[in-house]
Design a protein around this motif. Sequence first.
Motif, PDB file in Angstrom:
ATOM      1  N   ARG A 198       0.824  -1.210   0.000  1.00 19.66           N
ATOM      2  CA  ARG A 198       0.000   0.000   0.000  1.00 19.66           C
ATOM      3  C   ARG A 198       0.858   1.260   0.000  1.00 19.66           C
ATOM      4  O   ARG A 198       2.019   1.251   0.428  1.00 19.66           O
ATOM      5  CB  ARG A 198      -0.928   0.040   1.219  1.00 19.66           C
ATOM      6  CG  ARG A 198      -0.236   0.367   2.542  1.00 19.66           C
ATOM      7  CD  ARG A 198      -1.246   0.492   3.685  1.00 19.66           C
ATOM      8  NE  ARG A 198      -0.593   0.856   4.942  1.00 19.66           N
ATOM      9  CZ  ARG A 198      -1.234   1.040   6.094  1.00 19.66           C
ATOM     10  NH1 ARG A 198      -2.541   0.864   6.156  1.00 19.66           N
ATOM     11  NH2 ARG A 198      -0.575   1.387   7.190  1.00 19.66           N
ATOM     12  N   VAL A 199       0.260   2.352  -0.504  1.00 26.58           N
ATOM     13  CA  VAL A 199       0.805   3.695  -0.352  1.00 26.58           C
ATOM     14  C   VAL A 199       0.028   4.340   0.790  1.00 26.58           C
ATOM     15  O   VAL A 199      -1.200   4.471   0.713  1.00 26.58           O
ATOM     16  CB  VAL A 199       0.654   4.525  -1.644  1.00 26.58           C
ATOM     17  CG1 VAL A 199       1.057   5.973  -1.389  1.00 26.58           C
ATOM     18  CG2 VAL A 199       1.502   3.942  -2.755  1.00 26.58           C
ATOM     19  N   ASN A 200       0.732   4.706   1.853  1.00 28.72           N
ATOM     20  CA  ASN A 200       0.100   5.271   3.042  1.00 28.72           C
ATOM     21  C   ASN A 200       0.417   6.767   3.098  1.00 28.72           C
ATOM     22  O   ASN A 200       1.520   7.180   3.432  1.00 28.72           O
ATOM     23  CB  ASN A 200       0.620   4.566   4.295  1.00 28.72           C
ATOM     24  CG  ASN A 200      -0.149   4.977   5.546  1.00 28.72           C
ATOM     25  OD1 ASN A 200      -1.249   5.503   5.460  1.00 28.72           O
ATOM     26  ND2 ASN A 200       0.441   4.742   6.703  1.00 28.72           N
ATOM     27  N   ILE A 201      -0.568   7.591   2.731  1.00 32.90           N
ATOM     28  CA  ILE A 201      -0.382   9.034   2.597  1.00 32.90           C
ATOM     29  C   ILE A 201      -0.681   9.721   3.929  1.00 32.90           C
ATOM     30  O   ILE A 201      -1.797   9.625   4.447  1.00 32.90           O
ATOM     31  CB  ILE A 201      -1.293   9.603   1.495  1.00 32.90           C
ATOM     32  CG1 ILE A 201      -1.019   8.896   0.162  1.00 32.90           C
ATOM     33  CG2 ILE A 201      -1.096  11.112   1.348  1.00 32.90           C
ATOM     34  CD1 ILE A 201      -2.089   9.135  -0.883  1.00 32.90           C
ATOM     35  N   THR A 202       0.329  10.406   4.485  1.00 35.22           N
ATOM     36  CA  THR A 202       0.147  11.120   5.752  1.00 35.22           C
ATOM     37  C   THR A 202      -0.030  12.621   5.548  1.00 35.22           C
ATOM     38  O   THR A 202      -0.359  13.332   6.492  1.00 35.22           O
ATOM     39  CB  THR A 202       1.343  10.865   6.681  1.00 35.22           C
ATOM     40  OG1 THR A 202       2.554  11.193   5.984  1.00 35.22           O
ATOM     41  CG2 THR A 202       1.404   9.400   7.090  1.00 35.22           C
ATOM     42  N   LEU A 203       0.187  13.086   4.316  1.00 36.64           N
ATOM     43  CA  LEU A 203       0.000  14.511   4.025  1.00 36.64           C
ATOM     44  C   LEU A 203      -0.221  14.694   2.531  1.00 36.64           C
ATOM     45  O   LEU A 203       0.584  14.249   1.718  1.00 36.64           O
ATOM     46  CB  LEU A 203       1.236  15.312   4.456  1.00 36.64           C
ATOM     47  CG  LEU A 203       1.194  16.830   4.174  1.00 36.64           C
ATOM     48  CD1 LEU A 203       0.102  17.499   5.002  1.00 36.64           C
ATOM     49  CD2 LEU A 203       2.549  17.461   4.466  1.00 36.64           C
ATOM     50  N   SER A 204      -1.350  15.330   2.172  1.00 36.57           N
ATOM     51  CA  SER A 204      -1.567  15.707   0.778  1.00 36.57           C
ATOM     52  C   SER A 204      -1.115  17.158   0.605  1.00 36.57           C
ATOM     53  O   SER A 204      -0.664  17.788   1.552  1.00 36.57           O
ATOM     54  CB  SER A 204      -3.036  15.538   0.380  1.00 36.57           C
ATOM     55  OG  SER A 204      -3.853  16.408   1.141  1.00 36.57           O
ATOM     56  N   ASN A 205      -1.254  17.682  -0.605  1.00 38.52           N
ATOM     57  CA  ASN A 205      -0.735  19.016  -0.872  1.00 38.52           C
ATOM     58  C   ASN A 205      -1.745  20.141  -0.639  1.00 38.52           C
ATOM     59  O   ASN A 205      -1.629  21.217  -1.193  1.00 38.52           O
ATOM     60  CB  ASN A 205      -0.197  19.084  -2.305  1.00 38.52           C
ATOM     61  CG  ASN A 205       1.240  18.609  -2.371  1.00 38.52           C
ATOM     62  OD1 ASN A 205       2.135  19.200  -1.788  1.00 38.52           O
ATOM     63  ND2 ASN A 205       1.461  17.500  -3.074  1.00 38.52           N
ATOM     64  N   GLY A 206      -2.735  19.880   0.189  1.00 36.54           N
ATOM     65  CA  GLY A 206      -3.707  20.928   0.498  1.00 36.54           C
ATOM     66  C   GLY A 206      -5.114  20.407   0.398  1.00 36.54           C
ATOM     67  O   GLY A 206      -5.363  19.203   0.516  1.00 36.54           O
ATOM     68  N   ALA A 207      -6.055  21.287   0.169  1.00 43.28           N
ATOM     69  CA  ALA A 207      -7.457  20.907   0.061  1.00 43.28           C
ATOM     70  C   ALA A 207      -8.027  21.458  -1.231  1.00 43.28           C
ATOM     71  O   ALA A 207      -7.818  22.622  -1.566  1.00 43.28           O
ATOM     72  CB  ALA A 207      -8.244  21.438   1.253  1.00 43.28           C
ATOM     73  N   ALA A 208      -8.722  20.620  -1.969  1.00 42.46           N
ATOM     74  CA  ALA A 208      -9.289  21.043  -3.254  1.00 42.46           C
ATOM     75  C   ALA A 208     -10.796  21.178  -3.203  1.00 42.46           C
ATOM     76  O   ALA A 208     -11.409  21.681  -4.132  1.00 42.46           O
ATOM     77  CB  ALA A 208      -8.898  20.045  -4.341  1.00 42.46           C
ATOM     78  N   GLY A 209     -11.427  20.699  -2.129  1.00 42.58           N
ATOM     79  CA  GLY A 209     -12.881  20.779  -2.049  1.00 42.58           C
ATOM     80  C   GLY A 209     -13.468  19.435  -1.679  1.00 42.58           C
ATOM     81  O   GLY A 209     -13.273  18.941  -0.578  1.00 42.58           O
ATOM     82  N   THR A 210     -14.142  18.788  -2.613  1.00 34.11           N
ATOM     83  CA  THR A 210     -14.801  17.517  -2.339  1.00 34.11           C
ATOM     84  C   THR A 210     -13.800  16.398  -2.133  1.00 34.11           C
ATOM     85  O   THR A 210     -13.862  15.648  -1.165  1.00 34.11           O
ATOM     86  CB  THR A 210     -15.753  17.153  -3.489  1.00 34.11           C
ATOM     87  OG1 THR A 210     -16.647  18.235  -3.704  1.00 34.11           O
ATOM     88  CG2 THR A 210     -16.547  15.914  -3.136  1.00 34.11           C
TER      89      THR A 210
END
Length: 353
Positions: free
Chosen positions: A164-176
């Motif tokens: 698995r790819v376990n994402i602890t931080l995305s690059n911000g918020a886009a909405g939905t």
Amino acid sequence: MINLFKKSFIYLALTLLTIVSFSVEKASAEDGYTDNLIPIMAHSDVSAFGKASSSGNFKGTPSWKAFDGELNYHKNSAYYAWGTEAKTGWLAYEFTSPKAVSKYVIHNNGGAPETFPNTWTFEAWDGSDWVVLDSQSGVTAQDWVKNPQQSFTFENTNYYNKYRVNITLSNGAAGTVNTAICELQMMEKLSTPTEPDTESITLDKNVLELLEGSQDKLTATISPEDSANKNVIWSSSDESIATVDQKGNVTAIKEGEAIITAKVENTELVATATVIVKKPISESSSAILSITLVNGITKEYDVTSTVIDSYLNWFESAQGTSTFKFSKTISPYKKVTEYIVHDKIASFEVREY
């Protein structure tokens, strides 16, 4: 999702400028690695060769869409990516037979770059815990715009079924949708002779997984390159399960396992690959789609997961008098097609069984 779709256009022009020459339909075997090990998935999180899963997903962006072979986030009014409303999350694939994955490729082409991962780990499940095989951080939205296809390699010789790819931080918020991956691919490292000058034969795949009636090709490499004997004799241990011609083309006949052998003519040099043949998963009705119209009338349809996905994609992107058609069987007619108008829909529900 509509807000996300609109925002994707902001980045589209910049993306096209930076990836004019970018055209990838499949991650190819290069630099000593196999092709993508995950067969293309369609309409379901489960296939004959593995299972997709995630921490959660937004409607229209289920887990399997990160393994559907489509590298674009949005195309022809439909979405082809996994996405979740959360700002963190994980996306996993479980093979039916263990693999020693040592390379993975993430494609994030189009969409809103701020939804793409910034910090994550690539992990394998050892039966009791997740083992971290690779870590990445600081991959910005602009990094994804400049390079929509990013490859990561690491040393791993252990075989696991689930990664698995376990994402602890995305690059911000886009909405939905706030965290997304368009396509995730995994590869194994190809074995190489320990003594390059010693004559040997190797195959580009150790395991070949096929559905009944399908075909694939094995490629044999004889070392050293200047070897005088380049003639390869191909054979199958059980031709009732899988056959192979003298060009390495393998045809799956029926469910089971067979060993394909490539032998250098007039020598004892051989290489083998295991062919696993499975029956296709039949597509059958799996849900009741109940649609309530603005006039109070309720329409119900017994449909497959394929129809559900098509309907959800249509409903999210359509408007006004756009229609969706359902096919029915009503005696004495051969076929009856019913059209539902988008702006006449008050609500709907999906009852899976």
